[in-house]
Design an enzyme around this catalytic site. Structure first.
Site, PDB file in Angstrom:
ATOM      1  N   ASP A  75       0.866  -1.166   0.000  1.00 52.41           N
ATOM      2  CA  ASP A  75       0.000   0.000   0.000  1.00 52.41           C
ATOM      3  C   ASP A  75       0.912   1.228   0.000  1.00 52.41           C
ATOM      4  O   ASP A  75       2.132   1.105   0.147  1.00 52.41           O
ATOM      5  CB  ASP A  75      -0.897  -0.039   1.242  1.00 52.41           C
ATOM      6  CG  ASP A  75      -1.761   1.199   1.385  1.00 52.41           C
ATOM      7  OD1 ASP A  75      -2.379   1.612   0.390  1.00 52.41           O
ATOM      8  OD2 ASP A  75      -1.792   1.769   2.494  1.00 52.41           O
ATOM      9  N   ASP A  77      -0.197   5.133   1.224  1.00 53.11           N
ATOM     10  CA  ASP A  77      -0.462   5.981   2.404  1.00 53.11           C
ATOM     11  C   ASP A  77      -0.372   5.167   3.681  1.00 53.11           C
ATOM     12  O   ASP A  77      -1.066   4.154   3.840  1.00 53.11           O
ATOM     13  CB  ASP A  77      -1.872   6.589   2.304  1.00 53.11           C
ATOM     14  CG  ASP A  77      -1.898   7.854   1.469  1.00 53.11           C
ATOM     15  OD1 ASP A  77      -1.179   8.801   1.809  1.00 53.11           O
ATOM     16  OD2 ASP A  77      -2.659   7.896   0.483  1.00 53.11           O
TER      17      ASP A  77
END
Length: 293
Positions: A75, A77
């Site tokens: 991922d 963020d």
């Protein structure tokens, strides 16, 4: 067009935001019943530091079955960088401008519970229920503010360079998989010096369904030509962990900002504090040994 040519950059400086966002959280101990269940049923997960060696060994085993490893998916963020303080600041300021919550600034806890990890459509409807078009315009403006802030204030998560080198030294395929807008994702990847690291950047909005659906992770595997049986995921949010698990891969959860008990409900293989966490490197060492065998 190359990834570098599509970069979105900004020169605006906003200063630091420590006063707006708490920088640390206490690690909670395992409730006794969870600890005992983990030992008794040999779940493939580590709940917290209080878990026994049985739990740690079990969470390692969820990675050793992947040998030989082909790919690692990240991922963006909260996983590559601790960006939530910047999102919190931008959203907090924007919500005050439209009089949300009676004009009172939202708290960190409210941000985490209500907005963190959410898809843009969900955020839009929280801010403007029943008016998706207006809500999406708000989200677009908020993300523009985030990019201006992130251009100066983005920092890698602790130990990121160490895990990057491990992935590169093992010759693994890698992709960034995110619900963030492409402009955000590419800006963050650029600022973190990872332009040449990722083989692909998969955006939730460009898939049939975004996280928590598995589609973005399944698309990443397809693009990389990798098997879910030989790949794992790094994630920091509940929706992201659910997406990785639904795609059939073990997920290593990063307790960057979100409460550990909420992350555990999404069923990660185990949680780590950051990329220097000894649990991570013990598991990777076991994975190396399994690959050698």
């Amino acid at each position: 067009m190359s990834l570098k040519q599509r970069m979105v950059a900004s020169e605006i400086h906003f200063g630091r935001f420590d006063k707006y966002y708490a920088s640390s959280r206490e690690v909670k101990l395992c409730p006794p019943q969870i600890h005992l269940a983990c030992v008794k049923t040999n779940f493939k997960q580590t709940v917290t530091k209080a878990c026994s060696q049985n739990c740690v060994e079990s969470s390692m085993s969820s990675l050793t079955r992947l040998a030989p490893l082909e790919a690692v998916l990240f991922d963006v963020d909260g996983t590559l960088c601790d960006s939530d303080p910047l999102h919190y600041y931008a959203l907090r300021e924007m919500l005050q401008q439209i009089g949300f919550n009676g004009g009172a600034p939202i708290t960190e806890e409210y941000f985490i519970e209500t907005f963190s990890g959410k898809h843009s459509d969900d955020t839009a409807l929280i801010v403007f229920p029943g008016d998706l078009e207006r809500g999406l315009k708000f989200v677009e403006d908020k993300e523009d503010m985030f990019r201006r802030v992130a251009a100066d204030q983005l920092n890698p998560l602790k130990g990121l360079d160490k895990v990057r080198k491990w992935v590169e030294n093992h010759g693994l395929k890698r992709a960034a998989v995110t619900n963030a807008p492409r402009a955000n994702a590419e800006l963050m990847i650029s600022k973190l010096g990872l332009l040449d690291f990722f083989d692909a950047v998969i955006i939730g909005d460009e898939c049939e369904h975004a996280k928590p659906h598995p589609d973005p992770y399944l698309k990443a595997l397809e693009v990389l030509k990798a098997s879910k049986d030989h790949a794992f995921v790094f994630e920091d949010s509940v929706s992201g962990i659910k997406a990785g698990v639904a795609a059939g891969m073990p997920v290593i959860g990063l307790a960057t900002r979100n409460p550990e008990h909420l992350l555990m409900e999404a069923k990660p293989a185990f949680l780590i504090k950051d990329y220097e966490d000894p649990k991570l490197w013990a598991a990777l060492e076991e994975l190396d040994k399994a690959g050698a065998r």
